[in-house]
Write a protein that holds these residues in place. Sequence first.
Motif, PDB file in Angstrom:
ATOM      1  N   GLN A   1       0.876  -1.169   0.000  1.00 23.21           N
ATOM      2  CA  GLN A   1       0.000   0.000   0.000  1.00 23.21           C
ATOM      3  C   GLN A   1       0.913   1.219   0.000  1.00 23.21           C
ATOM      4  O   GLN A   1       1.847   1.301   0.788  1.00 23.21           O
ATOM      5  CB  GLN A   1      -0.906   0.040   1.216  1.00 23.21           C
TER       6      GLN A   1
ATOM      7  N   ALA B   1      -3.383   9.502  -8.572  1.00 25.39           N
ATOM      8  CA  ALA B   1      -4.303   9.154  -9.666  1.00 25.39           C
ATOM      9  C   ALA B   1      -3.539   8.627 -10.872  1.00 25.39           C
ATOM     10  O   ALA B   1      -3.956   7.633 -11.495  1.00 25.39           O
ATOM     11  CB  ALA B   1      -5.141  10.370 -10.056  1.00 25.39           C
TER      12      ALA B   1
ATOM     13  N   ARG C   1      -2.470   5.036 -10.117  1.00 22.29           N
ATOM     14  CA  ARG C   1      -3.596   4.102 -10.223  1.00 22.29           C
ATOM     15  C   ARG C   1      -3.927   3.817 -11.687  1.00 22.29           C
ATOM     16  O   ARG C   1      -4.142   2.664 -12.078  1.00 22.29           O
ATOM     17  CB  ARG C   1      -4.823   4.658  -9.492  1.00 22.29           C
ATOM     18  N   THR C   2      -3.938   4.862 -12.514  1.00 22.16           N
ATOM     19  CA  THR C   2      -4.228   4.706 -13.944  1.00 22.16           C
ATOM     20  C   THR C   2      -3.169   3.835 -14.617  1.00 22.16           C
ATOM     21  O   THR C   2      -3.494   2.926 -15.386  1.00 22.16           O
ATOM     22  CB  THR C   2      -4.299   6.081 -14.633  1.00 22.16           C
TER      23      THR C   2
ATOM     24  N   GLN D   1      -3.547   0.150 -13.560  1.00 23.92           N
ATOM     25  CA  GLN D   1      -4.699  -0.482 -14.205  1.00 23.92           C
ATOM     26  C   GLN D   1      -4.395  -0.773 -15.664  1.00 23.92           C
ATOM     27  O   GLN D   1      -4.758  -1.823 -16.180  1.00 23.92           O
ATOM     28  CB  GLN D   1      -5.941   0.386 -14.057  1.00 23.92           C
TER      29      GLN D   1
ATOM     30  N   GLY E   1      -4.753  -4.225 -11.912  1.00 23.54           N
ATOM     31  CA  GLY E   1      -6.009  -4.078 -11.192  1.00 23.54           C
ATOM     32  C   GLY E   1      -5.944  -2.931 -10.207  1.00 23.54           C
ATOM     33  O   GLY E   1      -5.160  -1.999 -10.355  1.00 23.54           O
ATOM     34  N   GLU E   2      -6.768  -3.021  -9.181  1.00 23.86           N
ATOM     35  CA  GLU E   2      -6.803  -1.963  -8.168  1.00 23.86           C
ATOM     36  C   GLU E   2      -5.553  -2.019  -7.305  1.00 23.86           C
ATOM     37  O   GLU E   2      -5.163  -3.081  -6.832  1.00 23.86           O
ATOM     38  CB  GLU E   2      -8.030  -2.114  -7.276  1.00 23.86           C
ATOM     39  N   VAL E   3      -4.950  -0.886  -7.090  1.00 21.88           N
ATOM     40  CA  VAL E   3      -3.823  -0.790  -6.169  1.00 21.88           C
ATOM     41  C   VAL E   3      -4.197   0.190  -5.074  1.00 21.88           C
ATOM     42  O   VAL E   3      -5.013   1.088  -5.283  1.00 21.88           O
ATOM     43  CB  VAL E   3      -2.527  -0.331  -6.872  1.00 21.88           C
ATOM     44  N   GLN E   4      -3.616  -0.004  -3.920  1.00 22.88           N
ATOM     45  CA  GLN E   4      -3.905   0.872  -2.793  1.00 22.88           C
ATOM     46  C   GLN E   4      -2.915   2.032  -2.806  1.00 22.88           C
ATOM     47  O   GLN E   4      -1.773   1.872  -2.389  1.00 22.88           O
ATOM     48  CB  GLN E   4      -3.812   0.095  -1.494  1.00 22.88           C
TER      49      GLN E   4
END
Length: 149
Positions: free
Chosen positions: A31, A47, A50-51, A54, A59-62
């Motif tokens: 995380q 942001a 995260r983009t 993905q 996938g989703e990262v914290q």
Amino acid sequence: MSEIKPVVAILGGTGGLGTGLARRWAEAGYQIIIGSRSQDKAEEAAADLRTLMQARGAGEVQVLAMDNVAAAKAADIAALTVPFAHHASTLLSVKEALQGKILIDVTVPLVPPKVARVQLPAEGSAGQIAQNLLGEGVNVVSAFQNVAA
């Protein structure tokens, strides 16, 4: 059972080195907290990470965004990725929040106008300056000075 990994804050994490380390640690399942003097810059860097993750199929990262002090408080381990000119002031601002934690200092003492060559401070290194400023309550590790963003 999955391993619980420590939360890593990258203080001054909006530049090339900070975002590069954030990406690699996020890929390894940590995380991440992007810290900055500016909440807006931290939000933008988080942001972007995260983009990117993905788009790479991770996938989703914290990834969270905070100011440097809040990031240092929330982290188990912090990495400092600011230019040498902001090294001492950033350390002093997060000193209390880092007590009892590990700080990875990636700072290289580059001083304009000779930024192509390291200029060793009287203390011997940026890491030693960090340890002196933060005191014995913080374990300072000097690393990653040669990792490309």
